[in-house]
Design a protein around this motif. Structure first.
Motif, PDB file in Angstrom:
ATOM      1  N   ARG A  12      -3.253  -6.754   4.736  1.00  0.00           N
ATOM      2  CA  ARG A  12      -3.138  -5.329   4.209  1.00  0.00           C
ATOM      3  C   ARG A  12      -3.699  -5.305   2.790  1.00  0.00           C
ATOM      4  O   ARG A  12      -3.651  -6.360   2.113  1.00  0.00           O
ATOM      5  N   THR A  13      -4.015  -4.163   2.383  1.00  0.00           N
ATOM      6  CA  THR A  13      -4.203  -4.029   0.836  1.00  0.00           C
ATOM      7  C   THR A  13      -3.301  -3.907   0.091  1.00  0.00           C
ATOM      8  O   THR A  13      -1.949  -3.320   0.663  1.00  0.00           O
ATOM      9  N   GLU A  16      -2.465  -0.113   0.579  1.00  0.00           N
ATOM     10  CA  GLU A  16      -1.309   0.253   1.900  1.00  0.00           C
ATOM     11  C   GLU A  16      -0.080  -0.017   1.637  1.00  0.00           C
ATOM     12  O   GLU A  16       0.691   0.819   1.986  1.00  0.00           O
ATOM     13  N   GLN A  20       2.941   2.725   1.311  1.00  0.00           N
ATOM     14  CA  GLN A  20       4.013   2.758   2.531  1.00  0.00           C
ATOM     15  C   GLN A  20       5.345   2.793   2.007  1.00  0.00           C
ATOM     16  O   GLN A  20       6.146   3.527   2.298  1.00  0.00           O
TER      17      GLN A  20
END
Length: 103
Positions: A12-13, A16, A20
């Protein structure tokens, strides 16, 4: 402020992951003392509570107005953020617990 450890379980970056947990990428980098946006599986990151939000104080906002916006009390915001003053300042970041977290 409420923090927990998040273990990256898939690629994931940083953005991201930050989104979240209702954080900015810059907050996540600063909280973890990172100078790079590089993320790898198995990496452990300190993150904000997933069940809360970070509110950035805008012009003319008061603690009471912010509390009303989220359905919490000004006293709860002060306690969760270890605030001693009754006022807030422009750009200040406040952690707001959601209803499910209220004690």
């Amino acid at each position: 402020m409420h923090r927990r450890v998040y273990r990256v379980d898939r690629m994931r970056t940083m953005r991201e992951i930050a989104e979240q947990f209702h954080m900015t990428q810059e907050q996540l980098l600063r909280l973890n003392g990172l100078g790079s946006e590089e993320v790898y599986v198995g990496m452990r990151l300190l993150v904000g509570d997933r069940d809360g939000v970070t509110h950035v104080v805008r012009p003319f906002e008061t603690l009471e107005r912010i509390a009303a916006q989220y359905g919490v009390t000004a006293e709860q915001i002060r306690a969760d953020n270890a605030l001693t003053a009754r006022s807030v300042f422009l750009g200040q970041q406040l952690y707001i617990r959601r209803d499910s977290e209220q004690s």
